[in-house]
Design an enzyme around this catalytic site. Structure first.
Site, mmCIF file in Angstrom:
data_model
loop_
_atom_site.group_PDB
_atom_site.id
_atom_site.type_symbol
_atom_site.label_atom_id
_atom_site.label_comp_id
_atom_site.label_asym_id
_atom_site.label_seq_id
_atom_site.Cartn_x
_atom_site.Cartn_y
_atom_site.Cartn_z
ATOM 1 C CD GLU A 131 -4.617 -8.475 -2.083
ATOM 2 O OE1 GLU A 131 -5.188 -7.392 -2.303
ATOM 3 O OE2 GLU A 131 -4.711 -9.541 -2.557
ATOM 4 C CE1 TYR A 138 5.425 -13.115 -5.325
ATOM 5 C CE2 TYR A 138 4.510 -11.926 -3.298
ATOM 6 C CZ TYR A 138 4.587 -13.141 -4.194
ATOM 7 O OH TYR A 138 3.771 -14.065 -3.830
#
Length: 166
Positions: A113, A125
């Site tokens: 998250e 990411y």
């Protein structure tokens, strides 16, 4: 370590209890909701699903990362680099090594998250193959910010490992 050319060579290794004072310093630099030393101590001693590593430059801990490995999935719990060392690709190095470690342990996917406003982290990411898969509403209790849930499929063969122990 410095090479003959004066370059720093990062060392990645498993986190130990002796590392906790440095980890707590980094936690407080990096997060508005830092984990406590007790939380890390419990992770290292009691949580058999938890895997944590540190990143050292010249014997100085400059970053760390952690994950839980459950069934065939790895969940990144935290990743942080000291403020003075950001922008050098060390966060990417940590995450790549975490992904390799997860593959070595038989994981086939990884999740995490990230704050919806943290575009810098999301960019990293995505670069490493993570994609958005949903939102956790009001996930962060300091300001009720939403979290973007991201997933990445890891190579099943594990061939991309570099042979380094973490």
């Amino acid at each position: 370590m410095l090479s003959e050319q004066g370059e720093e060579h990062p060392v990645l290794r498993q986190m130990s209890l002796d590392d906790l004072p440095a980890i707590i310093e980094i936690e407080h630099e990096a997060f508005t909701l830092p984990w406590t030393e007790e939380a890390f101590r419990n992770e290292l001693i009691m949580n058999h699903f938890a895997k944590y590593m540190v990143l050292e430059l010249n014997g100085y801990i400059v970053g760390y990362a952690g994950m839980w490995t459950i069934m065939d999935e790895a969940h990144v719990t935290n990743i942080a680099v000291r403020e003075a060392y950001r922008g050098r690709g060390l966060g990417e190095l940590l995450l790549v090594r975490m992904m390799e470690w997860a593959m070595e342990l038989g994981m086939i996917r990884m999740t995490l998250e990230v704050r919806v406003t943290n575009e810098l982290a999301q960019s990293l990411y995505r670069k490493l193959g993570f994609t958005g898969a949903g939102v956790r509403k009001a996930y962060y209790s300091d300001n009720n910010e939403d979290a973007l849930i991201m997933w990445c499929e890891l190579p099943v063969d594990g061939e991309s490992g570099n042979g380094k122990e973490a």
